[in-house]
Design an enzyme around this catalytic site. Structure first.
Site, PDB file in Angstrom:
ATOM      1  CE1 TYR A 142      -3.185  -2.842   0.065  1.00  0.00           C
ATOM      2  CE2 TYR A 142      -4.038  -2.001   2.133  1.00  0.00           C
ATOM      3  CZ  TYR A 142      -4.113  -2.895   1.081  1.00  0.00           C
ATOM      4  OH  TYR A 142      -5.110  -3.822   1.051  1.00  0.00           O
ATOM      5  CE  LYS A 191       0.416 -17.490  -2.424  1.00  0.00           C
ATOM      6  NZ  LYS A 191      -0.401 -18.711  -2.322  1.00  0.00           N
ATOM      7  CG  ASP A 223      -2.996 -19.816  -0.360  1.00  0.00           C
ATOM      8  OD1 ASP A 223      -2.269 -19.718   0.643  1.00  0.00           O
ATOM      9  OD2 ASP A 223      -2.632 -20.396  -1.398  1.00  0.00           O
ATOM     10  CG  ASP A 247      -7.365  -3.837   3.819  1.00  0.00           C
ATOM     11  OD1 ASP A 247      -8.368  -3.715   4.528  1.00  0.00           O
ATOM     12  OD2 ASP A 247      -7.195  -3.202   2.763  1.00  0.00           O
ATOM     13  CG  ASP A 251     -12.831  -5.764   5.929  1.00  0.00           C
ATOM     14  OD1 ASP A 251     -12.442  -5.207   6.980  1.00  0.00           O
ATOM     15  OD2 ASP A 251     -13.320  -5.149   4.968  1.00  0.00           O
TER      16      ASP A 251
END
Ligand code: NAD
Length: 356
Positions: A142, A191, A223, A247, A251
């Protein structure tokens, strides 16, 4: 001791829910002998209307001079037509950056009284879950280099992710310390089968695990983590992960609690001054109607007492009062499923009553 709290009421339901949390803090002050002073500053649409910008200089200076900051929410249809930099939401990134807040702590807990609101299968709900996600907030993709260029197939866009040892160590330290105060189980999510940044992340987390022999630490690929959160959320205690993975996963974790009006968050930096806010937005559809659920903001204030002021007993008193109010069947409209419900002010009164 006097604690100076900056108040960013913001837009929509922001003023209503922040005022609820202030009343609860005042009650805590009265009961435990602390003094809290509150200074409001403008942010978001309210700041645009009065000063022409979403994050005025006075707001940043006021927050930096506070011992801690409580935020409601920003945004609403009135300001939706403004361009990116002028929008109320821009103030959120600005204030986090100005305060150097590199950690986002998001608890996602399934309240026994609210099990019926959880969208997961009954046998999974029966086990319950109580997770804290520690998300890195100021690094990674980001904040990396980005842009447009001409590539092999013509127009292309790119974003890059970089993480330094310093950034990984400081967020991992927060995560290990958080796990140490809870069930001593840390899952680091990355990852590492694909990304170099994840391989460095994993290497550093493993090195640091040696300093926390009392915390059981394991890795999980992102994942798989997305699947495990809905398959078996009870396996998690504390999760630590990068900005983008955090992020998305936070959620997902908030959704499986089934109650957006219940979830608090804390953003923290190097010192004890943090920014505390509910995870939901400004809910323009119910703004000004005394209908909003104030619990997420009240629980954010409880996090402030714990993380900024080290007032663990006082913080727990708020959490316990909320638990008991819910166990006794009191609900705001968002959780009442059409049955009789309490208004914002009545729910706040009830929590204050239960603090006694
Ligand atoms: P939202 O979270 O504001 O609302 C989603 C739904 O949840 C609405 O139906 C709302 O009524 C309900 N809801 C949210 N909080 C509630 C509460 N405390 N009690 C009862 N019901 C509640 O999300 P949205 O509608 O996508 O966004 C509205 C505005 O908020 C937008 O301008 C958005 O940009 C902004 N926003 C701000 C923040 C923030 O300030 N941190 C976060 C998300 C969205």
């Amino acid at each position: 001791m006097n604690y100076k709290i900056g108040l960013l009421r913001g837009d929509g339901i922001g003023p209503e829910i922040v005022d609820s949390a202030v009343r609860v803090l005042e009650k805590i002050g009265e009961k435990y002998g602390h003094s809290f002073s509150f200074t409001p500053y403008l942010i978001g649409g309210a700041a645009i209307d009065q000063c022409g910008e979403p994050l005025p200089k006075e707001t940043v200076e006021g927050c930096l001079a506070s011992d801690s900051v409580l935020l409601g929410a920003v945004g609403g249809p009135k300001w939706d037509g403004l361009s990116g930099d002028k929008r109320p939401e821009k103030a959120l990134l600005g204030i986090r950056a100005a305060m150097g807040l590199f950690t986002n702590l998001r608890p996602a807990k399934l309240y026994p009284a609210l099990k019926a609101d959880c969208p997961l299968r009954e046998d999974i709900v029966a086990q319950g879950f109580d997770i804290v996600i520690v998300r890195e907030l100021t690094g990674g993709i980001y904040f990396g280099d980005r842009g447009y260029r001409t590539g092999k197939y013509g127009e292309e866009a790119f974003d890059t992710e970089a993480y330094s040892r310093m950034e990984i160590e400081r967020i991992a330290k927060v995560a290990f310390e958080t796990a140490r105060k809870r069930n001593k189980k840390l899952t680091s999510i990355d990852k590492a089968n694909v990304l170099e940044t994840s391989r460095l992340w994993r290497k550093i987390v493993h090195e640091m695990a040696a300093d926390y022999p009392d915390v059981s630490c394991s890795d999980m690929l992102v994942d798989n983590a997305a699947m495990q959160l809905v398959r078996n959320p009870a396996q998690f205690d504390v999760i630590v992960t990068s900005n983008m993975f955090g992020d998305i996963l936070s959620d997902e974790a908030s959704q499986i609690t089934g109650s957006i009006g219940m979830l608090p968050s804390a953003s923290l930096g190097d010192n004890t001054c943090g920014l505390y806010e509910p995870i939901h937005g400004s809910a323009p559809d119910i703004a000004g109607q005394n209908k909003a659920n104030p619990i997420a903001t009240i629980l954010s204030a409880a996090m402030m007492l714990l993380y900024s002021f080290n007032l663990a007993k006082e913080s727990q008193a708020i959490v316990d009062a909320v638990d008991r109010v819910l166990n006794d069947g009191y609900r705001t409209a968002d959780l009442a499923h059409g049955k009789p419900s309490l208004s914002t002010v009545e729910m706040t009164d009830k929590i204050i009553e239960y603090l006694d």
